[in-house]
Design a protein around this motif. Structure first.
Motif, PDB file in Angstrom:
ATOM      1  N   LYS A   1       0.827  -1.213   0.000  1.00 50.14           N
ATOM      2  CA  LYS A   1       0.000   0.000   0.000  1.00 50.14           C
ATOM      3  C   LYS A   1       0.859   1.261   0.000  1.00 50.14           C
ATOM      4  N   ARG A   2       2.097   1.098  -0.445  1.00 54.33           N
ATOM      5  CA  ARG A   2       3.035   2.228  -0.407  1.00 54.33           C
ATOM      6  C   ARG A   2       2.570   3.372  -1.297  1.00 54.33           C
TER       7      ARG A   2
ATOM      8  N   PRO B   1      -2.042   1.258  -7.665  1.00 52.14           N
ATOM      9  CA  PRO B   1      -1.803  -0.172  -7.395  1.00 52.14           C
ATOM     10  C   PRO B   1      -0.678  -0.777  -8.223  1.00 52.14           C
ATOM     11  N   PHE B   2      -0.644  -0.465  -9.521  1.00 53.32           N
ATOM     12  CA  PHE B   2       0.368  -1.076 -10.380  1.00 53.32           C
ATOM     13  C   PHE B   2       1.782  -0.653  -9.981  1.00 53.32           C
ATOM     14  N   LYS B   3       1.904   0.538  -9.400  1.00 50.91           N
ATOM     15  CA  LYS B   3       3.225   0.995  -8.969  1.00 50.91           C
ATOM     16  C   LYS B   3       3.720   0.153  -7.802  1.00 50.91           C
TER      17      LYS B   3
ATOM     18  N   TRP C   1       1.453 -16.729 -12.447  1.00 51.46           N
ATOM     19  CA  TRP C   1       1.690 -15.409 -11.857  1.00 51.46           C
ATOM     20  C   TRP C   1       0.363 -14.702 -11.553  1.00 51.46           C
ATOM     21  N   LEU C   2      -0.563 -14.755 -12.499  1.00 54.12           N
ATOM     22  CA  LEU C   2      -1.865 -14.138 -12.280  1.00 54.12           C
ATOM     23  C   LEU C   2      -2.593 -14.815 -11.129  1.00 54.12           C
ATOM     24  N   GLN C   3      -2.430 -16.122 -11.041  1.00 56.94           N
ATOM     25  CA  GLN C   3      -3.052 -16.858  -9.948  1.00 56.94           C
ATOM     26  C   GLN C   3      -2.474 -16.418  -8.614  1.00 56.94           C
ATOM     27  N   PHE C   4      -1.149 -16.219  -8.553  1.00 57.90           N
ATOM     28  CA  PHE C   4      -0.534 -15.755  -7.317  1.00 57.90           C
ATOM     29  C   PHE C   4      -1.068 -14.379  -6.926  1.00 57.90           C
ATOM     30  N   LEU C   5      -1.207 -13.478  -7.903  1.00 58.68           N
ATOM     31  CA  LEU C   5      -1.726 -12.141  -7.598  1.00 58.68           C
ATOM     32  C   LEU C   5      -3.142 -12.219  -7.038  1.00 58.68           C
ATOM     33  N   PHE C   6      -3.951 -13.117  -7.607  1.00 61.17           N
ATOM     34  CA  PHE C   6      -5.300 -13.322  -7.097  1.00 61.17           C
ATOM     35  C   PHE C   6      -5.253 -13.787  -5.650  1.00 61.17           C
TER      36      PHE C   6
END
Length: 221
Positions: free
Chosen positions: A111-112, A116-118, A162-167
Motif C-alpha cells: 500500500k506504499r 496499485p500497479f506501482k 503469476w496471475l493466480q498468485f496475484l489473485f
C-alpha cells in the motif's frame, strides 16, 4: 566466554532485517541510504556491497521470501517425489506461510503508493521466480504427454501461475479468518481447478485463465 564486543556480521539478511524493522517502526520508508545506514549503524560501503539502492532492497525482500519458501520445501525429503500439482500447492502454502510471518511489512509495502500497479514494481524479480517455477512444472507434464496437441503452452501456464498468485495475494490481504484458513482453502481450490483445466482443456491464450480468475474472484466475494 564469548566477547561482549564481538562485531556484528553485516550481510544482506542483516540489512534486510534492519530495513524491514525501520519501515515498520517509522511507519515510513527511509529517505536515503545515508539516513538508513546512519540510524542502523551500518557503513554505507557495507550497504552497497549487497544493494545498489533502496529500491533494489524492496525487490530483494520479495526475492528473499521466495528463496526462503523454496529452501523450506526442499528440506522436505518427500518433496522431490510430489506430483507437479502438489508441488505448486506446496509452493503457495509455503509462500503464504512466509508472507504471514512478515504480514505487517507486506501489507505496508503493498500500500506504499496510491497507484496499485506501482506497488507491483517491487515484485518484478519475484514474478520471474514464480514464472520459472511454473515453467519447470509444465515442462515435466508436457514430457509425459504423448501427443503434441495435448501439451500445454509453457508461456501461458507460467503467466497464468503469476496471475493466480496475484489473485491469491489479494485474497490473503483481505482475509480476516483465523489462521488465514480461508486463504488455504482458496489456494487448494484454485490450484486444483486450474490443473484440472489444463489437464482437460489446453489453453490457447491467457484470456481463458483471466476468465477463470474472474470467476474465482466473484465466487469468493
Amino acid at each position: 566466554m564469548a566477547s561482549a564486543n564481538k562485531k556484528q556480521t553485516i550481510n544482506d539478511q542483516y540489512i534486510i532485517s534492519k530495513y524491514m524493522n525501520y519501515v515498520l517502526e517509522h511507519d515510513a520508508y527511509p529517505k536515503s541510504v545515508y539516513k538508513f545506514c546512519k540510524d542502523n549503524k551500518i557503513k554505507e560501503e557495507e550497504f552497497y556491497t549487497f544493494f545498489g539502492s533502496l529500491d533494489s532492497m524492496d525487490k530483494s525482500i520479495w526475492n528473499a521470501f521466495f528463496i526462503t519458501a523454496v529452501d523450506a520445501m526442499n528440506r522436505n525429503k518427500e518433496y522431490a517425489s510430489f506430483s507437479t500439482r502438489d508441488k505448486m500447492l506446496t509452493l503457495y502454502y509455503t509462500l503464504f506461510e512466509v508472507l504471514t510471518l512478515n504480514r505487517s511489512y507486506v501489507l505496508f509495502a503493498l500500500k506504499r503508493y496510491d497507484i496499485p500497479f506501482k506497488n507491483l514494481n517491487q515484485l518484478r524479480g519475484f514474478r520471474t521466480h514464480i514464472k520459472n517455477f511454473a515453467k519447470e512444472l509444465i515442462e515435466i507434464d508436457n514430457d509425459e504427454k504423448m501427443f503434441k496437441i495435448t501439451k500445454n503452452p509453457i508461456s501461458v501456464f507460467s503467466e497464468g501461475a503469476w496471475l493466480q498468485f496475484l489473485f491469491l495475494l489479494n485474497f490473503w490481504v483481505g482475509d480476516e479468518s483465523a489462521g488465514f484458513e480461508k486463504t488455504d482453502v482458496a489456494i487448494e481450490k484454485s490450484v486444483h481447478t486450474i490443473f484440472d483445466l489444463f489437464d482437460n482443456t489446453p489453453l490457447n491464450n491467457v484470456l481463458d485463465f483471466g476468465k477463470f480468475l474472474w470467476n474465482e474472484k466473484v465466487r469468493w466475494n
